[in-house]
Design a protein around this motif. Structure first.
Motif, mmCIF file in Angstrom:
data_model
loop_
_atom_site.group_PDB
_atom_site.id
_atom_site.type_symbol
_atom_site.label_atom_id
_atom_site.label_comp_id
_atom_site.label_asym_id
_atom_site.label_seq_id
_atom_site.Cartn_x
_atom_site.Cartn_y
_atom_site.Cartn_z
ATOM 1 N N ASP A 169 -49.914 40.669 96.382
ATOM 2 C CA ASP A 169 -50.499 40.638 97.717
ATOM 3 C C ASP A 169 -50.244 39.334 98.462
ATOM 4 O O ASP A 169 -49.972 39.336 99.665
ATOM 5 C CB ASP A 169 -52.015 40.871 97.626
ATOM 6 C CG ASP A 169 -52.339 42.314 97.255
ATOM 7 O OD1 ASP A 169 -51.435 43.153 97.371
ATOM 8 O OD2 ASP A 169 -53.484 42.583 96.845
ATOM 9 N N GLN A 170 -50.339 38.188 97.771
ATOM 10 C CA GLN A 170 -50.296 36.911 98.484
ATOM 11 C C GLN A 170 -49.013 36.116 98.259
ATOM 12 O O GLN A 170 -48.883 35.013 98.809
ATOM 13 C CB GLN A 170 -51.498 36.036 98.090
ATOM 14 C CG GLN A 170 -52.845 36.641 98.467
ATOM 15 C CD GLN A 170 -53.973 35.652 98.304
ATOM 16 O OE1 GLN A 170 -54.201 34.797 99.161
ATOM 17 N NE2 GLN A 170 -54.694 35.748 97.188
ATOM 18 N N VAL B 226 -45.297 32.180 99.921
ATOM 19 C CA VAL B 226 -46.728 32.429 100.039
ATOM 20 C C VAL B 226 -47.097 33.001 101.399
ATOM 21 O O VAL B 226 -46.573 32.570 102.427
ATOM 22 C CB VAL B 226 -47.504 31.114 99.798
ATOM 23 C CG1 VAL B 226 -48.980 31.278 100.121
ATOM 24 C CG2 VAL B 226 -47.307 30.639 98.369
ATOM 25 N N TYR B 227 -48.004 33.978 101.390
ATOM 26 C CA TYR B 227 -48.687 34.420 102.607
ATOM 27 C C TYR B 227 -50.151 34.605 102.228
ATOM 28 O O TYR B 227 -50.567 35.670 101.770
ATOM 29 C CB TYR B 227 -48.089 35.709 103.164
ATOM 30 C CG TYR B 227 -48.702 36.123 104.484
ATOM 31 C CD1 TYR B 227 -48.460 35.377 105.637
ATOM 32 C CD2 TYR B 227 -49.541 37.230 104.564
ATOM 33 C CE1 TYR B 227 -49.039 35.735 106.842
ATOM 34 C CE2 TYR B 227 -50.122 37.602 105.768
ATOM 35 C CZ TYR B 227 -49.866 36.845 106.911
ATOM 36 O OH TYR B 227 -50.446 37.184 108.108
ATOM 37 N N ALA B 228 -50.931 33.539 102.391
ATOM 38 C CA ALA B 228 -52.299 33.520 101.887
ATOM 39 C C ALA B 228 -53.247 34.333 102.767
ATOM 40 O O ALA B 228 -53.057 34.440 103.983
ATOM 41 C CB ALA B 228 -52.786 32.074 101.785
ATOM 42 N N TYR B 229 -54.301 34.878 102.147
ATOM 43 C CA TYR B 229 -55.328 35.610 102.879
ATOM 44 C C TYR B 229 -56.181 34.653 103.712
ATOM 45 O O TYR B 229 -56.214 33.440 103.476
ATOM 46 C CB TYR B 229 -56.239 36.362 101.910
ATOM 47 C CG TYR B 229 -55.655 37.630 101.354
ATOM 48 C CD1 TYR B 229 -55.107 38.597 102.200
ATOM 49 C CD2 TYR B 229 -55.659 37.889 99.991
ATOM 50 C CE1 TYR B 229 -54.579 39.769 101.700
ATOM 51 C CE2 TYR B 229 -55.141 39.063 99.471
ATOM 52 C CZ TYR B 229 -54.587 39.993 100.339
ATOM 53 O OH TYR B 229 -54.063 41.159 99.831
ATOM 54 N N GLU C 134 -60.415 34.815 98.284
ATOM 55 C CA GLU C 134 -59.142 35.397 97.841
ATOM 56 C C GLU C 134 -58.071 34.325 97.686
ATOM 57 O O GLU C 134 -57.176 34.446 96.843
ATOM 58 C CB GLU C 134 -58.702 36.470 98.839
ATOM 59 C CG GLU C 134 -59.618 37.691 98.837
ATOM 60 C CD GLU C 134 -59.294 38.654 99.967
ATOM 61 O OE1 GLU C 134 -59.142 38.180 101.106
ATOM 62 O OE2 GLU C 134 -59.207 39.864 99.708
ATOM 63 N N ARG C 135 -58.157 33.252 98.509
ATOM 64 C CA ARG C 135 -57.183 32.168 98.369
ATOM 65 C C ARG C 135 -57.348 31.452 97.031
ATOM 66 O O ARG C 135 -56.360 30.942 96.480
ATOM 67 C CB ARG C 135 -57.317 31.170 99.523
ATOM 68 C CG ARG C 135 -56.724 31.656 100.833
ATOM 69 C CD ARG C 135 -56.454 30.487 101.768
ATOM 70 N NE ARG C 135 -57.678 29.756 102.096
ATOM 71 C CZ ARG C 135 -58.459 30.011 103.144
ATOM 72 N NH1 ARG C 135 -58.128 31.009 103.964
ATOM 73 N NH2 ARG C 135 -59.536 29.292 103.383
ATOM 74 N N LEU D 285 -55.082 32.830 94.631
ATOM 75 C CA LEU D 285 -53.721 32.342 94.854
ATOM 76 C C LEU D 285 -53.537 30.945 94.275
ATOM 77 O O LEU D 285 -52.507 30.646 93.660
ATOM 78 C CB LEU D 285 -53.402 32.343 96.350
ATOM 79 C CG LEU D 285 -52.068 31.702 96.757
ATOM 80 C CD1 LEU D 285 -50.894 32.455 96.134
ATOM 81 C CD2 LEU D 285 -51.930 31.681 98.283
#
Length: 425
Positions: free
Chosen positions: A16-17, A37-40, A45-46, A49
């Motif tokens: 997801d991230q 990376v594409y963090a929430y 949630e991060r 990650l």
């Protein structure tokens, strides 16, 4: 996106991230592990990650890079407008440190994201490039360029890898641990002379210049050589301890093991002191075994301080080292000292800007003569590890060799106050 005729990206994992894979340089064959990376938006949630980032980077045995939108900032200066969450910043900063990553220097925009809402003025630095120590070694002259936002709310970031090391002049640097060498004072005193036919300034400059090659010859070793000394001392200590275990009743074996241990820790302290000074990290103490951290600090500082390119007055981007140097020199020549302004012309302008006035007592104190003891006291109040001047000598040199160089040092300072003259350069 990447140049397909120069690099190929192989995907290993997609969640997801992040996307995890390997970039291969088709020219050199060098492989770099990359975490995109594409963090929430959610800090909960991060945190997942951040744990994954530390776990993946811990498994890297070669160069690695983490890049993308982290959706949080690391410092207060990375946000304009709004109220940054200090807890989020501290968690992100700790995650980077736990992953043993450093941030590469950037060119172009500082803020990488804007809200694009008229009148809001919100800007943040959400996107960045992080590399491990091996990554900095593989691409020592890598450039990271943050472009204008354009139609997007995020800035495009271009990475220019380069494994070509720029040719730099090897300059002299005095390392403070040289003072601990038994022969240090003898070496300095044998080369230090006093010539009464010239001014104190000329005399000390000549001495410092002549002493550079002598100090380098006696004590100057590359950091890698110092690290090798540590490894050899460790091997010697291990052999001595094994010998002592075999001959537990032998006094000679016991003494040999004790001496080998002393030599090992001496080599460790020398390496740590050298790396601490080179990294210019002040908040960690020696003898705390922070050598690995100092190594990363050195590479991070070298990367951050490197001037890869400049834009000249005609708008051209220059990357050649000599051209960059000339542009910088010309800029400061035009900005500083290019006009001959007398004190009389300048004093009126200063009086208009500065409203503060010294009291009569302070003026009298400033006019009192400077003595040798005051010069010595001021010098010894300074941190010996302060950044050296252009000649490469740190404050630690003058403090460590004071019994030899102190008189000449005081002569220079007193000569300046007597004559108001100090040569440029």
């Amino acid at each position: 996106m990447w140049k397909r005729n120069s690099f190929v990206f192989t995907t290993n994992e997609v969640v997801d991230q992040f996307i995890f894979g390997v970039i291969t340089d088709l020219i050199s064959g060098e492989k770099v592990e990359v975490l995109c990376v594409y963090a929430y938006n959610s800090n909960i949630e991060r945190r997942v990650l951040w744990r994954q980032m530390a776990e993946i980077s811990a498994g890297w045995r070669g160069p690695g890079m983490v890049l993308g939108d982290f959706n949080t900032i690391r410092l207060q200066s990375e946000a304009f407008g709004g109220a940054p969450n200090v807890g989020d910043m501290e968690e992100f900063d700790m995650a980077i440190r736990e992953a043993d990553l450093v941030e590469h220097a950037v060119q172009g925009n500082w803020f990488t994201w804007t809200s694009k809402i008229h009148g809001s003025g919100l800007m943040k630095r959400l996107d960045r490039i992080l590399v491990n120590d091996e990554g900095l070694s593989t691409w020592p002259n890598m450039r990271v360029n943050v472009l204008p936002w354009g139609i997007s709310d995020h800035s495009p970031i271009l990475v220019y890898p380069s494994n070509q090391r720029s040719q730099q002049v090897v300059s002299f640097r005095f390392f403070n641990h040289w003072v601990q060498e038994a022969s240090f004072m003898d070496v300095v005193s044998s080369a230090w002379t006093k010539d009464t036919r010239v001014s104190p300034i000329v005399n000390i400059v000549r001495n410092l210049r002549n002493l550079k090659s002598i100090l380098r010859r006696h004590f100057g070793r590359h950091i890698r050589t110092i690290s090798e000394d540590v490894r050899l001392a460790n091997d010697t200590m291990d052999r001595a301890e094994r010998e002592m275990e075999t001959n537990s009743l032998s006094e000679e074996a016991s003494n040999h093991a004790s001496l080998a241990t002393v030599n090992f820790w001496k080599a460790v302290r020398v390496e740590e002191a050298a790396m601490r000074q080179k990294s210019r990290t002040r908040w960690l103490k020696l003898d705390d075994q922070n050598t690995a951290f100092f190594h990363r600090s050195v590479r991070s500082r070298q990367s951050s301080n490197a001037l890869r390119s400049v834009i000249d007055p005609d708008g051209n981007r220059l990357t050649n080292h000599d051209q960059v140097t000339q542009v910088v020199v010309n800029y400061f020549k035009d900005s500083l000292g290019s006009q001959n302004i007398s004190y009389g012309e300048l004093s009126t302008s200063i009086e208009e800007i500065v409203q503060f006035r010294w009291t009569e007592e302070c003026c009298q104190a400033l006019q009192s003569p400077i003595g040798r003891e005051e010069v010595r006291r001021v010098l010894f109040s300074m941190d010996g590890g302060k950044a050296p001047g252009p000649d490469g000598y740190s404050v630690g040199f003058f403090k460590g060799a004071w019994t030899v160089v102190g008189e000449g040092f005081c002569d220079v300072v007193l000569h300046f106050f007597e004559t108001n003259y100090f040569p440029q350069g």
